[in-house]
Design a protein around this motif. Structure first.
Motif, mmCIF file in Angstrom:
data_model
loop_
_atom_site.group_PDB
_atom_site.id
_atom_site.type_symbol
_atom_site.label_atom_id
_atom_site.label_comp_id
_atom_site.label_asym_id
_atom_site.label_seq_id
_atom_site.Cartn_x
_atom_site.Cartn_y
_atom_site.Cartn_z
ATOM 1 N N ASN A 271 0.836 -1.195 0.000
ATOM 2 C CA ASN A 271 0.000 0.000 0.000
ATOM 3 C C ASN A 271 0.872 1.247 0.000
ATOM 4 O O ASN A 271 1.856 1.330 0.724
ATOM 5 N N THR A 272 0.482 2.203 -0.830
ATOM 6 C CA THR A 272 1.218 3.462 -0.879
ATOM 7 C C THR A 272 0.885 4.299 0.345
ATOM 8 O O THR A 272 -0.273 4.426 0.731
ATOM 9 N N GLY A 273 1.902 4.868 0.960
ATOM 10 C CA GLY A 273 1.695 5.740 2.111
ATOM 11 C C GLY A 273 2.041 7.171 1.744
ATOM 12 O O GLY A 273 3.015 7.420 1.021
ATOM 13 N N VAL A 274 1.241 8.125 2.205
ATOM 14 C CA VAL A 274 1.494 9.540 1.929
ATOM 15 C C VAL A 274 1.554 10.294 3.260
ATOM 16 O O VAL A 274 0.625 10.192 4.069
ATOM 17 N N TYR A 275 2.643 11.026 3.479
ATOM 18 C CA TYR A 275 2.840 11.759 4.726
ATOM 19 C C TYR A 275 3.167 13.210 4.376
ATOM 20 O O TYR A 275 4.116 13.475 3.627
ATOM 21 N N VAL A 276 2.387 14.121 4.925
ATOM 22 C CA VAL A 276 2.547 15.540 4.591
ATOM 23 C C VAL A 276 2.900 16.335 5.845
ATOM 24 O O VAL A 276 2.253 16.187 6.885
ATOM 25 N N GLU A 277 3.936 17.181 5.737
ATOM 26 C CA GLU A 277 4.320 18.093 6.815
ATOM 27 C C GLU A 277 4.518 19.479 6.222
ATOM 28 O O GLU A 277 4.964 19.611 5.071
ATOM 29 N N TYR A 278 4.185 20.512 7.004
ATOM 30 C CA TYR A 278 4.357 21.870 6.499
ATOM 31 C C TYR A 278 4.602 22.846 7.644
ATOM 32 O O TYR A 278 4.333 22.554 8.813
ATOM 33 N N SER A 279 5.108 24.009 7.274
ATOM 34 C CA SER A 279 5.285 25.105 8.227
ATOM 35 C C SER A 279 5.034 26.413 7.483
ATOM 36 O O SER A 279 5.111 26.462 6.249
ATOM 37 N N GLU A 280 4.707 27.462 8.221
ATOM 38 C CA GLU A 280 4.440 28.760 7.601
ATOM 39 C C GLU A 280 5.733 29.465 7.202
ATOM 40 O O GLU A 280 5.732 30.357 6.353
ATOM 41 N N ASN A 281 6.843 29.023 7.799
ATOM 42 C CA ASN A 281 8.125 29.665 7.563
ATOM 43 C C ASN A 281 9.217 28.592 7.501
ATOM 44 O O ASN A 281 9.179 27.630 8.265
ATOM 45 N N PRO A 282 10.168 28.729 6.583
ATOM 46 C CA PRO A 282 11.240 27.718 6.460
ATOM 47 C C PRO A 282 12.004 27.468 7.755
ATOM 48 O O PRO A 282 12.589 26.396 7.937
ATOM 49 N N HIS A 283 11.997 28.449 8.654
ATOM 50 C CA HIS A 283 12.748 28.322 9.897
ATOM 51 C C HIS A 283 11.921 27.723 11.028
ATOM 52 O O HIS A 283 12.444 27.459 12.110
ATOM 53 N N TYR A 284 10.626 27.520 10.800
ATOM 54 C CA TYR A 284 9.764 26.942 11.813
ATOM 55 C C TYR A 284 9.732 25.423 11.692
ATOM 56 O O TYR A 284 9.973 24.857 10.622
ATOM 57 N N LYS A 285 9.423 24.785 12.798
ATOM 58 C CA LYS A 285 9.276 23.335 12.781
ATOM 59 C C LYS A 285 8.019 22.950 12.018
ATOM 60 O O LYS A 285 6.962 23.572 12.178
ATOM 61 N N LYS A 286 8.128 21.926 11.184
ATOM 62 C CA LYS A 286 6.981 21.495 10.383
ATOM 63 C C LYS A 286 5.939 20.776 11.237
ATOM 64 O O LYS A 286 6.280 20.098 12.204
ATOM 65 N N ARG A 287 4.690 20.948 10.844
ATOM 66 C CA ARG A 287 3.572 20.264 11.509
ATOM 67 C C ARG A 287 3.044 19.161 10.612
ATOM 68 O O ARG A 287 2.880 19.341 9.408
ATOM 69 N N LYS A 288 2.796 18.014 11.203
ATOM 70 C CA LYS A 288 2.265 16.883 10.449
ATOM 71 C C LYS A 288 0.783 17.074 10.165
ATOM 72 O O LYS A 288 0.007 17.406 11.058
ATOM 73 N N VAL A 289 0.392 16.884 8.919
ATOM 74 C CA VAL A 289 -1.016 16.954 8.539
ATOM 75 C C VAL A 289 -1.678 15.630 8.875
ATOM 76 O O VAL A 289 -1.190 14.554 8.487
ATOM 77 N N ALA A 290 -2.768 15.690 9.623
ATOM 78 C CA ALA A 290 -3.467 14.465 10.036
ATOM 79 C C ALA A 290 -4.271 13.896 8.886
ATOM 80 O O ALA A 290 -5.274 14.471 8.456
ATOM 81 N N LEU A 291 -3.804 12.764 8.358
ATOM 82 C CA LEU A 291 -4.522 12.093 7.274
ATOM 83 C C LEU A 291 -5.194 10.819 7.751
ATOM 84 O O LEU A 291 -5.893 10.152 6.988
ATOM 85 N N LYS A 292 -4.986 10.484 9.014
ATOM 86 C CA LYS A 292 -5.675 9.334 9.647
ATOM 87 C C LYS A 292 -6.319 9.820 10.916
ATOM 88 O O LYS A 292 -5.826 10.733 11.575
ATOM 89 N N ILE A 293 -7.421 9.208 11.282
ATOM 90 C CA ILE A 293 -8.135 9.645 12.485
ATOM 91 C C ILE A 293 -7.287 9.469 13.737
ATOM 92 O O ILE A 293 -7.424 10.210 14.706
ATOM 93 N N THR A 294 -6.340 8.517 13.700
ATOM 94 C CA THR A 294 -5.455 8.299 14.855
ATOM 95 C C THR A 294 -4.420 9.398 15.000
ATOM 96 O O THR A 294 -3.735 9.501 16.015
ATOM 97 N N ASP A 295 -4.254 10.229 13.931
ATOM 98 C CA ASP A 295 -3.277 11.324 13.972
ATOM 99 C C ASP A 295 -3.861 12.578 14.620
ATOM 100 O O ASP A 295 -3.135 13.513 14.941
ATOM 101 N N ILE A 296 -5.180 12.597 14.799
ATOM 102 C CA ILE A 296 -5.828 13.799 15.321
ATOM 103 C C ILE A 296 -5.749 13.842 16.845
ATOM 104 O O ILE A 296 -6.001 12.849 17.508
#
Length: 217
Positions: free
Chosen positions: A192-217
């Motif tokens: 199964n293909t897995g997709v994991y997304v992380e982002y931040s508002e600024n390159p110097h900030y720590k990235k936040r994981k986007v919840a794509l599974k209910i267990t991630d919330i």
């Protein structure tokens, strides 16, 4: 179906007057349909996201291959996955392709038989050959008779040595044939293909994981 009107239907299709349905059951009916509606929206969104990630993966991979060909560098493969980044580094999308490699049993048996033919070509009285045959079998095959994937590349290197030696190549065709069967024995079971997304508002900030599974919330 959504219950309405003066007559409801139970799981057996039996008609039940709505006035006979208690308050709790009516609340469950309402909430079940509300959650189903929301769940179908999420399901559609995830399906669209999955299709978009596959499309992005293939397009980026194709572009990377074209760039590698242009530069004459190593061409990337799509066997283990890819990370797609935004130019400023604020978005990171990891797409994994956890394919499982295994050896087909039929070809595994053929490999073993071919090695036996190779060692027998030296005669059964040669103690050194008997020792080497036992050593190769212990290295290549597990106790259950399966090929040990980690040792295949090592044996393949020895096959190249035989090919490049005039002396060894005279008695080596069976050994080389056995090694060539490795490629036919290898099979891939798609995972199964897995997709994991992380982002931040600024390159110097720590990235936040986007919840794509209910267990991630």
């Amino acid at each position: 179906m959504k219950q309405k009107g003066k007559t409801w239907f139970d799981s057996n299709g039996k008609e039940i007057p709505s006035y006979a349905v208690n308050k709790t059951d009516k609340l469950e009916e309402k909430e079940a349909h509300r959650l189903l509606k929301l769940a179908l929206v999420v399901e559609k969104a995830l399906k669209n996201f999955n299709e978009a990630s596959v499309k992005s993966y293939n397009e980026v991979l194709e572009s990377k291959i074209a760039l590698a060909n242009y530069k004459g560098s190593k061409i990337p493969t799509n066997s283990s996955g890819m990370t797609i980044n935004s130019y400023d580094g604020t978005i990171e999308v990891k797409i994994t392709k956890p394919d499982t490699q295994f050896f087909d049993k039929t070809f595994t048996d053929m490999v073993k038989q071919k090695f036996e033919e190779y060692f027998k070509s030296f005669g059964d009285d040669n103690e050194q050959v008997v020792f080497l045959r036992s050593l190769v079998n212990d290295l290549l095959f597990t106790s259950s008779g399966r090929l040990d994937n980690s040792k295949v590349l090592t044996i393949r290197k020895h096959a190249d040595t035989i090919k490049n030696s005039k002396k060894l190549s005279k008695t080596g065709p069976l050994f080389i044939e056995a090694v060539d069967l490795f490629d036919k024995a290898i099979k891939i079971k798609p995972g199964n293909t897995g997709v994991y997304v992380e982002y931040s508002e600024n390159p110097h900030y720590k990235k936040r994981k986007v919840a794509l599974k209910i267990t991630d919330i």
